[in-house]
Scaffold this active site. Structure first.
Site, PDB file in Angstrom:
ATOM      1  N   THR A 118     -22.297  25.622 -32.313  1.00 23.49           N
ATOM      2  CA  THR A 118     -23.172  26.771 -31.865  1.00 23.49           C
ATOM      3  C   THR A 118     -24.407  26.418 -31.329  1.00 23.49           C
ATOM      4  O   THR A 118     -25.119  25.092 -31.680  1.00 23.49           O
ATOM      5  CB  THR A 118     -23.556  27.710 -33.120  1.00 23.49           C
ATOM      6  N   TYR A 142     -27.423  28.457 -40.926  1.00 26.16           N
ATOM      7  CA  TYR A 142     -26.430  28.609 -40.451  1.00 26.16           C
ATOM      8  C   TYR A 142     -26.410  27.308 -39.009  1.00 26.16           C
ATOM      9  O   TYR A 142     -25.460  26.564 -39.280  1.00 26.16           O
ATOM     10  CB  TYR A 142     -26.208  29.885 -39.639  1.00 26.16           C
TER      11      TYR A 142
END
Length: 328
Positions: A118, A142
């Site tokens: 990501t 995250y």
């Protein structure tokens, strides 16, 4: 036996589209998913093994049964706000589950690994086009968990010869143009499906999470890529590894950023309907601007994001939204 590819998270939004692309390219996608956020109805293109990445015995059994030639790893918790509130949960599931998977793959001799990372590994670096050489400074658990998995893959490459392609991508949108699979989360947190819920009368209004950012219209800017373009790159990455080209990181985006208000304006044009909006506070962990430099994927993989106009992404999502939903 065909050429099996183990697809973790294959019952989810991106994973189900990847399974379709793999099947079209001549592979047999074997979905491994615990259905925490995925949908059994989305598994249409190959076998389904329901299981959890934290269950090493289940993983070993799946590797023994199917003898996959590669892993495509999508399964992860991915909500920034939740990650900020529950960091332990994110480290346990994302990093612990991935470590189990990587160890099981190496033990089974399955040495080609395509990983869904990501842009959140970069953190908040405003005014910068983010590419593979940009320093990684994640600003939430995250992003930190995904960066850690990248490092595990590199370590296993050195120790065990595991080969990997890592994709850092941005905001994924749209749906399979045929309508066979699409984006459906419960609860929903992604901008475009939330917006389409409002258009369809399922929500009263769209909440803008922060309208005081230092952007032209005060809302966050993101780089959107069509899910079908994104999964095409994953098949190219698998073929890259099969050709023996070595470990590589690629960013996937279009290099164009759109603000939340710009996305809403395009949705009005596509649906010919209004999108009522409320202004809300910023969400913890949200970056102001995330835009991808994807030249490496274009030049080295031959990747072409041909469907990633806002008009097509919203149009395909709107068709799916009107016709296709999964049921628990």
């Amino acid at each position: 036996m065909g050429r099996h590819v183990l697809v973790t998270g294959g019952a989810g939004y991106i994973g189900s589209h990847a399974c379709k692309a793999l099947a079209a390219a001549g592979y047999v996608p074997v979905t491994f998913d615990n259905l925490a956020t995925g949908w059994a109805e989305a598994v249409k293109y190959g076998p389904f093994e329901q299981g959890d990445l934290l269950d090493r015995a289940a993983l070993d059994a799946v590797f023994a049964k199917w003898q996959p030639i590669a892993v495509m790893h999508f399964a992860a918790l991915s909500q920034v706000g939740e990650a900020v509130a529950q960091p332990g949960h994110y480290w346990r599931v994302n990093v612990g589950g991935s470590l189990n998977l990587i160890e099981a793959a190496a033990a089974a001799g399955c040495m080609d690994f395509v990983f869904s990372s990501t842009c959140a590994t970069y953190g908040d670096q405003d005014g910068v086009v983010l590419n593979e050489d940009t320093p990684q400074r994640p600003s939430n658990p995250y992003g930190s968990s995904k960066r850690a998995i990248e490092e595990i893959l590199r370590d296993f490459g050195v120790a065990h010869g595991l080969r990997h392609v890592i994709y850092r991508y941005f905001n994924v949108a749209g749906a399979d143009p045929s309508g066979e699979v699409g984006e459906f989360h419960q609860p929903e947190t992604h901008l475009i499906p939330l917006m389409l819920d409002v258009v369809a009368g399922k929500r009263a209004a769209l909440t803008l999470h922060g309208t005081d950012y230092a952007t032209p219209d005060g809302t966050c800017i993101r780089d959107y890529v069509h899910v079908s373009d994104l999964v095409d790159a994953h098949v190219l990455g698998l073929q890259w590894l099969e050709a023996g080209k070595g470990n590589r990181v690629f960013c996937l985006g279009t290099g164009a950023g759109f603000s939340v208000r710009e996305v809403v304006t395009q949705a009005r044009a596509v649906t010919n309907q209004e999108v009522p909006m409320n202004e809300g506070p910023r969400r913890p962990g949200d970056a102001m601007q995330l835009v991808s430099g994807s030249a490496r994927a274009v030049e080295e993989l031959g990747w072409r994001p041909t469907r990633s106009s806002l008009q097509q992404m919203i149009g395909d999502a709107w068709r799916w939204h009107q016709n296709g939903h999964y049921d628990k």
